[in-house]
Design a protein around this motif. Structure first.
Motif, PDB file in Angstrom:
ATOM      1  N   PRO A   7       0.825  -1.219   0.000  1.00 14.70           N
ATOM      2  CA  PRO A   7       0.000   0.000   0.000  1.00 14.70           C
ATOM      3  C   PRO A   7       0.855   1.264   0.000  1.00 14.70           C
ATOM      4  O   PRO A   7       1.910   1.315   0.619  1.00 14.70           O
ATOM      5  N   VAL A   8       0.349   2.263  -0.703  1.00 16.43           N
ATOM      6  CA  VAL A   8       1.095   3.501  -0.858  1.00 16.43           C
ATOM      7  C   VAL A   8       0.812   4.474   0.303  1.00 16.43           C
ATOM      8  O   VAL A   8      -0.272   4.489   0.871  1.00 16.43           O
ATOM      9  N   TYR A   9       1.839   5.233   0.691  1.00 18.30           N
ATOM     10  CA  TYR A   9       1.655   6.413   1.545  1.00 18.30           C
ATOM     11  C   TYR A   9       2.728   7.401   1.102  1.00 18.30           C
ATOM     12  O   TYR A   9       3.580   7.057   0.273  1.00 18.30           O
ATOM     13  N   THR A  10       2.695   8.621   1.593  1.00 16.91           N
ATOM     14  CA  THR A  10       3.642   9.624   1.087  1.00 16.91           C
ATOM     15  C   THR A  10       4.385  10.269   2.254  1.00 16.91           C
ATOM     16  O   THR A  10       4.087   9.986   3.428  1.00 16.91           O
ATOM     17  N   ASN A  11       5.311  11.176   1.943  1.00 15.26           N
ATOM     18  CA  ASN A  11       6.027  11.851   3.027  1.00 15.26           C
ATOM     19  C   ASN A  11       5.156  12.889   3.744  1.00 15.26           C
ATOM     20  O   ASN A  11       5.576  13.501   4.706  1.00 15.26           O
ATOM     21  N   LYS A  12       3.921  13.080   3.273  1.00 19.68           N
ATOM     22  CA  LYS A  12       2.976  13.987   3.935  1.00 19.68           C
ATOM     23  C   LYS A  12       2.010  13.230   4.856  1.00 19.68           C
ATOM     24  O   LYS A  12       1.326  13.856   5.670  1.00 19.68           O
ATOM     25  N   THR A  13       1.919  11.914   4.700  1.00 24.32           N
ATOM     26  CA  THR A  13       0.877  11.153   5.405  1.00 24.32           C
ATOM     27  C   THR A  13       0.932  11.367   6.914  1.00 24.32           C
ATOM     28  O   THR A  13      -0.072  11.737   7.539  1.00 24.32           O
ATOM     29  N   ILE A  14       2.122  11.185   7.500  1.00 29.08           N
ATOM     30  CA  ILE A  14       2.265  11.317   8.955  1.00 29.08           C
ATOM     31  C   ILE A  14       1.982  12.761   9.392  1.00 29.08           C
ATOM     32  O   ILE A  14       1.339  13.000  10.402  1.00 29.08           O
ATOM     33  N   GLU A  15       2.455  13.708   8.572  1.00 23.10           N
ATOM     34  CA  GLU A  15       2.257  15.136   8.896  1.00 23.10           C
ATOM     35  C   GLU A  15       0.759  15.473   8.980  1.00 23.10           C
ATOM     36  O   GLU A  15       0.309  16.116   9.936  1.00 23.10           O
ATOM     37  N   TYR A  16      -0.014  15.023   7.997  1.00 24.43           N
ATOM     38  CA  TYR A  16      -1.447  15.326   7.989  1.00 24.43           C
ATOM     39  C   TYR A  16      -2.154  14.607   9.143  1.00 24.43           C
ATOM     40  O   TYR A  16      -3.047  15.172   9.772  1.00 24.43           O
ATOM     41  N   ILE A  17      -1.756  13.361   9.402  1.00 16.73           N
ATOM     42  CA  ILE A  17      -2.399  12.619  10.504  1.00 16.73           C
ATOM     43  C   ILE A  17      -2.098  13.314  11.832  1.00 16.73           C
ATOM     44  O   ILE A  17      -2.989  13.512  12.658  1.00 16.73           O
ATOM     45  N   ILE A 237      -8.762  11.050  10.544  1.00 14.39           N
ATOM     46  CA  ILE A 237      -7.418  10.443  10.449  1.00 14.39           C
ATOM     47  C   ILE A 237      -7.322   9.680   9.118  1.00 14.39           C
ATOM     48  O   ILE A 237      -6.312   9.760   8.407  1.00 14.39           O
ATOM     49  N   ILE A 238      -8.409   8.994   8.774  1.00 12.93           N
ATOM     50  CA  ILE A 238      -8.501   8.308   7.477  1.00 12.93           C
ATOM     51  C   ILE A 238      -8.510   9.350   6.354  1.00 12.93           C
ATOM     52  O   ILE A 238      -7.840   9.179   5.328  1.00 12.93           O
ATOM     53  N   GLY A 239      -9.255  10.431   6.583  1.00 12.97           N
ATOM     54  CA  GLY A 239      -9.301  11.517   5.593  1.00 12.97           C
ATOM     55  C   GLY A 239      -7.905  12.083   5.329  1.00 12.97           C
ATOM     56  O   GLY A 239      -7.540  12.350   4.181  1.00 12.97           O
ATOM     57  N   ALA A 240      -7.121  12.217   6.398  1.00 11.93           N
ATOM     58  CA  ALA A 240      -5.760  12.768   6.272  1.00 11.93           C
ATOM     59  C   ALA A 240      -4.860  11.834   5.453  1.00 11.93           C
ATOM     60  O   ALA A 240      -4.128  12.275   4.562  1.00 11.93           O
ATOM     61  N   TYR A 241      -4.952  10.537   5.755  1.00 11.03           N
ATOM     62  CA  TYR A 241      -4.173   9.545   4.989  1.00 11.03           C
ATOM     63  C   TYR A 241      -4.590   9.604   3.520  1.00 11.03           C
ATOM     64  O   TYR A 241      -3.753   9.727   2.607  1.00 11.03           O
TER      65      TYR A 241
END
Ligand code: PLP
Length: 376
Positions: A7-17, A237-241
Motif C-alpha cells: 500500500p502507498v503512503y507519502t512523506n505527507k501522510t504522517i504530517e497530515y495525521i 485520520i482516514i481523511g488525512a491519509y
C-alpha cells in the motif's frame, strides 16, 4: 520477496495525521475529509462525493437508497467480490448472477435482459480492473425497464468510458480505498451520485439516519432521527491519509500504467503458449488497477503460482464465483450458463502491481514468468 501489493503512503501522510490529532477534531467530516470530498467532486465531475469507511459501506448506502426490499432482485456479475452482492442481500434482495464477457471480464450486457423479471429493481455493473462495462447498453436497458444502475467502481477510480469517469454514469457509484486499490487509506470508500434527491437522503443515511448536517447548516432547528441509516463516516485520520495519497494520484496512475504496459509488451510472446493477456475496447480508458494473465487451465495456473512463489514472487488469483460460493447459493441464483465466469475463475492470475514496484523487481517477475511458460 516480491509482494503482490504494497500500500502507498507519502512523506505527507504522517504530517497530515498528526495535524488531525493536534487539532482535536478526529471524528468525521473534518478538514482533510472535506479536502478529499472537494477533490473527488472536481475529478469525477459529480454533485455528491461522500467519504465512507469502505467500498462495502458505499454499496450498503446505495442498497438502502435504492429502497431494496425483501423479494427484490438485483442483477450483477458472479465474477466479483462478495460485498457487491452482500449489500443487497442485507436488505433482503436476491442477487441474480449473469455471466461475463470473455474480453473485459465485465458483466455481459447482452445477457442482462434475459435475467430481468417483474421483481428486478437494479443492475450493478462492476468495472473489473478499471475497464468500463458497456454502459450505453446498460443504461438503455435500465431506462427501458425502469431499473436503477449502481456502479461498483471499487477498481475504477480515475478510469473512463467514452470520456466519462466510471462511477458517475449510473444513478450511484461506489469506490473502495482498501489497501489493495490504486488510491488507499487502508480502509475507505466513496459514495457518489449526481441525483439531487438521492444526494439529500444519502447525507442522512450516512449520518446514522439523522439530519445532523442540515442542523449544522442551520436548515433545521433541532437534530433528530429521521430515516434508516448507519455509521458510515470515516474518521478524519482516514481523511488525512487519503488526502496525502490523493495529492499524488496522477503520479500513481502514471506509474501503474507504465508497469502495466511493460508487462503487456513483454508477454506478447506468451500468446503462442495459450496465455491470454488483458484486452479492452477503445472507448475505455483504464487505470491499470490489475495486470492479469489467463493460463490455459487450472493445473497450469497452480503450477505457475507455485513456481513464482518458489522464486519469491507472490501472484494471486480471484474470484471464487459468487454463484458457486456458500452464501451465493443460499441467497442468490445464476441466470443462465456461467461458462465464462467459471473458466476465468479457474485460470486468471494477478501479477504484482503497486506504486513502489521497482523496475528490477518487475523485470524479475517478467523473466520468471517467461522462463516458466517457455518450458511448456
Ligand atoms: C474492494 C472491493 C469492494 C469492497 O471494498 P472494501 O473497501 O474492501 O469494502 C467491493 N467490490 C469490489 C469489486 C472490490 O474489489
Amino acid at each position: 520477496m516480491i509482494n503482490f501489493n504494497v500500500p502507498v503512503y507519502t512523506n505527507k501522510t504522517i504530517e497530515y495525521i498528526s495535524d488531525v490529532l493536534k487539532t482535536g477534531h478526529t471524528s468525521g467530516n473534518g478538514k482533510y475529509s472535506k479536502l478529499c470530498s472537494e477533490s473527488f467532486k472536481e475529478k469525477l465531475h459529480c454533485r455528491t462525493a461522500a467519504l465512507v469507511h469502505s467500498g462495502t459501506a458505499a454499496l450498503e448506502m446505495a442498497a438502502i437508497l435504492a429502497d431494496i426490499k425483501s423479494g427484490d432482485e438485483v442483477i450483477m456479475p458472479s465474477f466479483t467480490f462478495c460485498t457487491t452482492a452482500n449489500a443487497f442481500v442485507m436488505q433482503g434482495a436476491t442477487p441474480v448472477f449473469v455471466d461475463i464477457r470473455a474480453d473485459t471480464l465485465n458483466i455481459d450486457e447482452n445477457k442482462i435482459e434475459a435475467a430481468i423479471t417483474p421483481k428486478t429493481r437494479a443492475i450493478v455493473p462492476m468495472h473489473y480492473a478499471g475497464v468500463g462495462c458497456e454502459m450505453d447498453t446498460i443504461m438503455d436497458i435500465a431506462q427501458r425497464h425502469k431499473l436503477l444502475v449502481i456502479e461498483d467502481a471499487a477498481h475504477a477510480f480515475d478510469a473512463y468510458y467514452k470520456g466519462k469517469p466510471l462511477g458517475t454514469i449510473g444513478d450511484m457509484g461506489c469506490f473502495s480505498f482498501h489497501e489493495t486499490k490504486n488510491i488507499t487509506s487502508g480502509e475507505g470508500g466513496l459514495f457518489v451520485t449526481n441525483d439531487e434527491c438521492l444526494a439529500e437522503r444519502a447525507e442522512i443515511i450516512r449520518e446514522k439516519g439523522t439530519n445532523r448536517n442540515k442542523f449544522i447548516r442551520g436548515q433545521v432547528d433541532k437534530y433528530t432521527w429521521v430515516d434508516k441509516g448507519s455509521s458510515y463516516i470515516p474518521s478524519d485520520i482516514i481523511g488525512a491519509y487519503l488526502y496525502s495519497v490523493l495529492e499524488i494520484a496522477d503520479d500513481i496512475k502514471k506509474k501503474r500504467l507504465h508497469l502495466w504496459n511493460n508487462y503487456h509488451s513483454s508477454f506478447a510472446q506468451l500468446e503462442e503458449k495459450g496465455i491470454i493477456r488483458p484486452s479492452f475496447p477503445s472507448e475505455c480508458e483504464p487505470n491499470a488497477h490489475i495486470y492479469y494473465l489467463r493460463c490455459p487451465d487450472l493445473a497450469s495456473r497452480t503450477q505457475y503460482i507455485d513456481f513464482m512463489k518458489s522464486n519469491g514472487i507472490l501472484c494471486v488469483f480471484h474470484y471464487i464465483p459468487l454463484h458457486s460460493s456458500v452464501a451465493g447459493q443460499k441467497y442468490g441464483r445464476a441466470n443462465g450458463d456461467m461458462a465464462v465466469t467459471n473458466k476465468v475463475s479457474d485460470t486468471l492470475v494477478r501479477l504484482p502491481m503497486y506504486y513502489n514496484l521497482s523496475e528490477d523487481a518487475q523485470t524479475k517477475v517478467i523473466d520468471k514468468t517467461i522462463e516458466f511458460w517457455s518450458k511448456r
